[in-house]
Scaffold this active site. Sequence first.
Site, PDB file in Angstrom:
ATOM      1  NE  ARG A   2      -1.628  -3.844  -3.537  1.00 11.04           N
ATOM      2  CZ  ARG A   2      -2.841  -3.686  -3.014  1.00 11.04           C
ATOM      3  NH1 ARG A   2      -3.845  -4.445  -3.440  1.00 11.04           N
ATOM      4  NH2 ARG A   2      -3.059  -2.778  -2.083  1.00 11.04           N
TER       5      ARG A   2
ATOM      6  CD  GLU B 210      -7.974  -4.989  -4.854  1.00 11.95           C
ATOM      7  OE1 GLU B 210      -8.441  -4.860  -3.709  1.00 11.95           O
ATOM      8  OE2 GLU B 210      -8.081  -4.126  -5.742  1.00 11.95           O
TER       9      GLU B 210
ATOM     10  CB  SER C 298     -10.134  -4.108  -8.756  1.00 15.45           C
ATOM     11  OG  SER C 298     -11.437  -4.072  -8.258  1.00 15.45           O
TER      12      SER C 298
ATOM     13  NE  ARG D 215      -3.620  -0.566   2.358  1.00 15.04           N
ATOM     14  CZ  ARG D 215      -4.713  -0.856   1.663  1.00 15.04           C
ATOM     15  NH1 ARG D 215      -5.307   0.075   0.965  1.00 15.04           N
ATOM     16  NH2 ARG D 215      -5.209  -2.072   1.687  1.00 15.04           N
TER      17      ARG D 215
END
Length: 449
Positions: A415, A373, A376, A301
């Site tokens: 990520r 995640e 998305s 994050r």
Amino acid sequence: MFLSKYKLKWTLTILSAGQHKPEFNMLDPKLLRNEPEKAAELLARRGYKLDLALLESLEQERKQAQSDAQSLQTERNSRSKMIGKAKASGEDIAPLLAEIADLGDKHKAAETRLAEVLQKLTDVAMELPNIPQEDVPAGKSEDDNVEISRWGEPKSFSFEPKDHVDLGESLSGMDFETAAKISQARFVNLQGPLAKLHRALTQFMLDQHTEEHGYTETYVPYLVNSDSLRGTGQLPKFAEDLFAIKDTDLYLIPTAEVPVTNIVRDTISTAKQLPIKFVAHTPCFRSEAGSYGRDVRGLIRQHQFEKVELVQVVRPEDSDAAHEALTEHAETILQKLELPYRKVMLCIGDLGFSSSKTYDLEVWLPSQKTYREISSCSNFQDFQARRLQARWRNPETNKPELVHTLNGSGLAVGRTLLAVMENHQDEQGRIHIPEALRSYMGGQEFIGG
RNA sequence: GGAGAGUUGACAGAGCGGCCGAAUGUACUGGUCUUGAAAACCAGCGUAGGUUUAUCCCUACCCAGGGUUCGAAUCCCUGACUCUCCGCCA
């Protein structure tokens, strides 16, 4: 203090914006007007309470104000025409002028009242989230999301796998301290092979989507204005998630979705132009207000991260199929990188404000022994299109009609980097480079050692 | 940053404060003609809101917002954007 600055700015922005676009409406205005109960019921699925009494009284006020203003306008127009004719034939117009002395004031008052009501209606409408599709499961939080499928087998390590921060440290080239010195927490400085791997991932994704999936690569501004953010739904509700540029109407993009989708704002596409498929690589900037203490370690994050974003603009009847296809395009990347993942359908409680249906792709992280995640993929149907006034000319009706918009990450690069590092590490702390990436890494087979 | 010019329908491009929702051309749609096509000719051709069974009718929109006026595409102010020249700059 940093936050309060753009809170103030945000207030100013909404005030000025509302005034010149009172027609902004996010749900179908016909649904709100003609079947408010149904709208309320649909929104209730999301736990949104639509104030029917307020809506109805505003709607009645609107009708009254509008017809008042209109008839005064008609009156004025015809009187003015008479004056014009009288003047042309040389008559005395003084008595005619006297007759309509107060008409102007009355008219102005009616217009003001109408504008006020419309503003109130807009304020309500802009805060309404999209209506979920019927097959979206009920639920309150991410715990209620429904797993659709899994791909790949999480690797069992003969040693205790490190997380990407430890790996990055031992490899050297992933430095959070230095980034914090330069900027603040939640930034990273990459160097050497890891920086190159990061770049390689981006190139690989772009090539895959343009060459195999039929997307057109596009380069867009990273600073966008508030109209664009309202169009895709980040504003007015989510100003605090954004970085605003002081003394301007510009914001750093939180995702390429904003500039890319806004390409079609205020346009009418021809039937032949659809579907429009764009892929863009951009940095993304998010204030992450309200996420303090969450995912503080590592790359998960960050305030700034790279993302390759897929955006589609399609005919309404094609959006379901496009949603499935777009999600598969993102999945392909994970598969080629040999990263185990699962696909979940977000439940209503976890669904984004603008979305009618969302699939998340979650990649396996050995260090956390869980899926996180990484993409998305959402179908917004006509929700964004209505705010954007993004339309196409339907050959059957020959009328401009709203398009459907979709987007998905394909993928979040930061990520992905950490997922590659963690999933492809070995006992010596080396990172094995997946086959698909090797050509982008000069044939290199692993990093470190 | 300084000086100037501009922004009108899908596109190009007219437009005197009232007869301008807006000329004209192109494109597009339908028709006539033709074996077919092209050309030619005829007709249609913006969006949104109100009213209506529908037709009709009414209202708004000529970059955006404000102002002047009985009346604004047209006059005035502010802003955005585009172009030209100068300065600065990757």
